[in-house]
Design a protein around this motif. Structure first.
Motif, short mmCIF file in Angstrom:
data_model
loop_
_atom_site.label_atom_id
_atom_site.label_comp_id
_atom_site.label_asym_id
_atom_site.label_seq_id
_atom_site.Cartn_x
_atom_site.Cartn_y
_atom_site.Cartn_z
N PRO A 127 -1.75 -7.51 -3.37
CA PRO A 127 -0.30 -6.84 -2.46
C PRO A 127 0.59 -8.05 -2.04
O PRO A 127 1.97 -7.15 -2.20
N LEU A 128 0.79 -9.26 -2.35
CA LEU A 128 1.85 -9.90 -2.10
C LEU A 128 2.38 -10.24 -3.44
O LEU A 128 3.56 -10.23 -2.88
N LEU A 129 1.82 -10.06 -4.21
CA LEU A 129 2.65 -9.97 -5.56
C LEU A 129 3.77 -9.24 -6.44
O LEU A 129 4.55 -8.44 -6.44
N GLU A 130 2.64 -7.42 -5.84
CA GLU A 130 3.67 -6.55 -5.67
C GLU A 130 4.39 -6.58 -4.49
O GLU A 130 6.47 -6.45 -4.93
N MET A 131 4.87 -7.39 -3.41
CA MET A 131 6.12 -7.44 -2.99
C MET A 131 7.18 -8.15 -3.01
O MET A 131 8.52 -8.40 -3.53
N ASP A 132 6.09 -9.52 -4.28
CA ASP A 132 7.67 -10.68 -4.60
C ASP A 132 6.61 -11.13 -5.92
O ASP A 132 5.68 -12.33 -5.77
N SER A 133 6.99 -10.76 -6.84
CA SER A 133 6.31 -11.56 -8.43
C SER A 133 6.28 -12.88 -7.85
O SER A 133 5.82 -14.18 -8.73
N SER A 134 7.66 -13.08 -7.79
CA SER A 134 8.03 -14.88 -8.04
C SER A 134 7.49 -16.20 -6.91
O SER A 134 8.13 -16.79 -6.72
N ILE A 135 6.64 -15.27 -5.99
CA ILE A 135 6.62 -16.77 -4.57
C ILE A 135 5.28 -17.91 -5.67
O ILE A 135 4.66 -17.78 -6.46
N ILE A 136 6.34 -19.20 -5.52
CA ILE A 136 5.73 -19.96 -5.18
C ILE A 136 4.98 -20.78 -4.50
O ILE A 136 5.13 -20.70 -2.90
N HIS A 137 3.08 -21.39 -4.69
CA HIS A 137 3.08 -21.61 -3.92
C HIS A 137 2.90 -23.38 -2.90
O HIS A 137 3.50 -23.75 -3.70
N PRO A 138 3.28 -23.30 -1.77
CA PRO A 138 4.80 -24.28 -1.29
C PRO A 138 3.48 -25.25 -1.09
O PRO A 138 4.36 -26.40 -1.21
N VAL A 139 2.84 -25.36 -1.33
CA VAL A 139 1.92 -26.98 -1.45
C VAL A 139 1.11 -26.90 -2.73
O VAL A 139 2.35 -28.40 -4.00
N ASN A 142 2.81 -23.40 -7.40
CA ASN A 142 1.97 -23.39 -8.63
C ASN A 142 2.60 -21.87 -8.27
O ASN A 142 2.80 -21.25 -6.96
N LEU A 143 3.09 -20.57 -9.34
CA LEU A 143 3.39 -19.55 -9.16
C LEU A 143 2.08 -19.16 -8.91
O LEU A 143 1.34 -19.31 -9.23
N LEU A 144 2.14 -17.90 -7.70
CA LEU A 144 0.88 -17.69 -7.03
C LEU A 144 0.09 -16.65 -8.25
O LEU A 144 -1.39 -16.33 -8.73
N SER A 145 1.52 -16.36 -8.88
CA SER A 145 1.16 -14.91 -10.30
C SER A 145 -0.09 -15.68 -11.01
O SER A 145 -0.64 -15.32 -11.70
N ASP A 146 0.21 -17.21 -11.72
CA ASP A 146 -1.02 -17.59 -12.24
C ASP A 146 -1.76 -17.91 -11.86
O ASP A 146 -3.30 -18.11 -12.54
N GLU A 147 -2.31 -17.43 -10.30
CA GLU A 147 -3.86 -17.56 -10.16
C GLU A 147 -4.78 -16.80 -10.89
O GLU A 147 -4.62 -15.38 -10.70
N ALA A 148 -5.79 -17.46 -10.83
CA ALA A 148 -6.85 -15.97 -11.55
C ALA A 148 -7.21 -14.98 -10.78
O ALA A 148 -7.38 -14.13 -11.54
N ALA A 149 -7.13 -15.04 -9.47
CA ALA A 149 -7.49 -14.82 -8.51
C ALA A 149 -6.84 -13.57 -8.64
O ALA A 149 -7.21 -11.75 -7.91
N ALA A 150 -5.43 -13.03 -9.08
CA ALA A 150 -4.45 -11.95 -8.65
C ALA A 150 -4.54 -10.99 -9.92
O ALA A 150 -4.09 -9.71 -9.60
N LYS A 151 -6.00 -11.50 -10.58
CA LYS A 151 -6.02 -10.58 -12.00
C LYS A 151 -7.24 -10.09 -11.71
O LYS A 151 -8.35 -9.50 -12.52
N ASP A 152 -7.98 -10.12 -9.81
CA ASP A 152 -9.63 -9.81 -10.16
C ASP A 152 -9.29 -8.27 -9.86
O ASP A 152 -8.61 -7.80 -9.87
N LYS A 153 -10.31 -8.28 -10.50
CA LYS A 153 -10.72 -6.96 -10.03
C LYS A 153 -11.57 -6.17 -8.72
O LYS A 153 -11.34 -7.05 -7.41
N GLY A 154 -11.59 -5.11 -8.64
CA GLY A 154 -12.31 -5.40 -6.53
C GLY A 154 -10.91 -5.28 -5.64
O GLY A 154 -11.44 -4.65 -4.46
N VAL A 155 -10.00 -4.23 -6.54
CA VAL A 155 -8.68 -4.09 -5.43
C VAL A 155 -8.02 -2.57 -6.36
O VAL A 155 -7.65 -3.03 -7.43
#
Ligand SMILES: Nc1ncnc2c1ncn2[C@@H]1O[C@H](COP(=O)(O)OP(=O)(O)OP(=O)(O)O)[C@@H](O)[C@H]1O
Ligand SMILES: Nc1nc2c(c(=O)[nH]1)N=C(CO)CN2
Length: 171
Positions: A127-139, A142-155
Motif C-alpha cells: 500500500p505504501l508504494l501504491e501511494m508513492d513508488s519513489s519513497i527512499i528509506h531514510p536510513v 534504498n528505494l523501498l520498491s527494491d525491497e524483496a517484501a514489496a513483491k511478496d504474495k499474501g497481499v
C-alpha cells in the motif's frame, strides 16, 4: 508542516468499519490532516499466523505534531476502537503504526521511526508504494520498491478506494 505515513490494520470484524473509523479519527483531529490514502488490501497474517486475515492500508498525514504526539493520537484511536493488547502480533480491532515521519530517524523508548519491521512487511510496502513508488528509506537510503517484501504474495487488493473523501465523508 510534517509528513507522516501511518499503517492501519484490522483483523476483527467489522474490519472495514475499523479502518474507516481510524482514518476519520485521524482526519478529525485538530492538528492532523489525512492528505492521501492507499487502497485497502486483504493480507495473510504475518508473525502469529493462527488468526484471521487482515485488511491493511496506509495513509499519509500532514501534521504540526511531533512524532511522539502523533503516536499518542494513534494509540488513543486504537483504544477508542477497543483494542486490547494480549497476544504479541495477535488479533486487533485496529493497529496504527507510524512508518515514516519526514526523513527522521527516531529511537526513543516508546518510538522507533522508520518502523523497524516495515521493509520485511509486504502488507506495509504494497500500500505504501501504491501511494508513492519513489519513497527512499531514510536510513538505508534504498528505494523501498527494491525491497524483496514489496513483491511478496499474501497481499491482494480488496477495495480499490484511495480517496480520502470516502473515509472521511461517508456518513
Ligand atoms: N513506529 C512506531 N509506531 C507505533 N508504535 C511504535 C513505533 N515504534 C515503537 N512503537 C511502540 O511499540 C509498542 C507496541 O506496539 P504494538 O502493540 O502496536 O505492536 P504490534 O503492532 O503488536 O507489533 P509491531 O510493532 O511489530 O507492529 C507501542 O506501545 C509503541 O510505544
Ligand atoms: N497481515 C498482517 N499481519 C500482521 C499485521 C497486519 O497489520 N497485517 N500486524 C501485525 C502487528 O503489527 C502482525 N501481523
Amino acid at each position: 508542516m510534517n509528513i507522516g505515513y501511518i499503517s492501519i490494520g484490522s483483523n476483527i470484524e467489522d474490519r472495514l468499519y475499523h479502518l474507516t473509523e481510524a482514518v476519520r479519527a485521524l482526519h478529525l483531529h485538530d492538528s492532523v490532516t489525512v492528505a492521501a490514502a492507499s487502497s485497502i488490501y486483504e493480507t495473510v497474517p504475518v508473525g502469529y499466523t493462527e488468526q484471521a486475515d487482515f485488511l491493511n492500508m496506509v495513509v499519509c498525514v500532514k501534521t504540526k505534531l511531533d512524532a511522539q504526539e502523533l503516536l499518542e493520537i494513534c494509540q488513543e484511536i486504537e483504544r477508542g476502537l477497543g483494542r486490547i493488547r494480549d497476544v504479541r502480533w495477535g488479533p486487533r480491532t485496529a493497529d496504527l503504526d507510524i512508518l515514516l515521519y519526514n526523513d527522521d530517524n527516531i529511537e526513543s523508548e516508546t518510538l522507533t521511526v522508520p518502523h523497524p519491521r516495515m521493509q520485511e512487511r509486504a502488507f506495509v510496502l504494497v500500500p505504501l508504494l501504491e501511494m508513492d513508488s519513489s519513497i527512499i528509506h531514510p536510513v538505508s537510503k534504498n528505494l523501498l520498491s527494491d525491497e524483496a517484501a514489496a513483491k511478496d504474495k499474501g497481499v491482494k487488493l480488496w477495495k480499490k478506494i484511495n480517496e480520502v473523501a470516502y473515509f472521511v465523508d461517508n456518513r
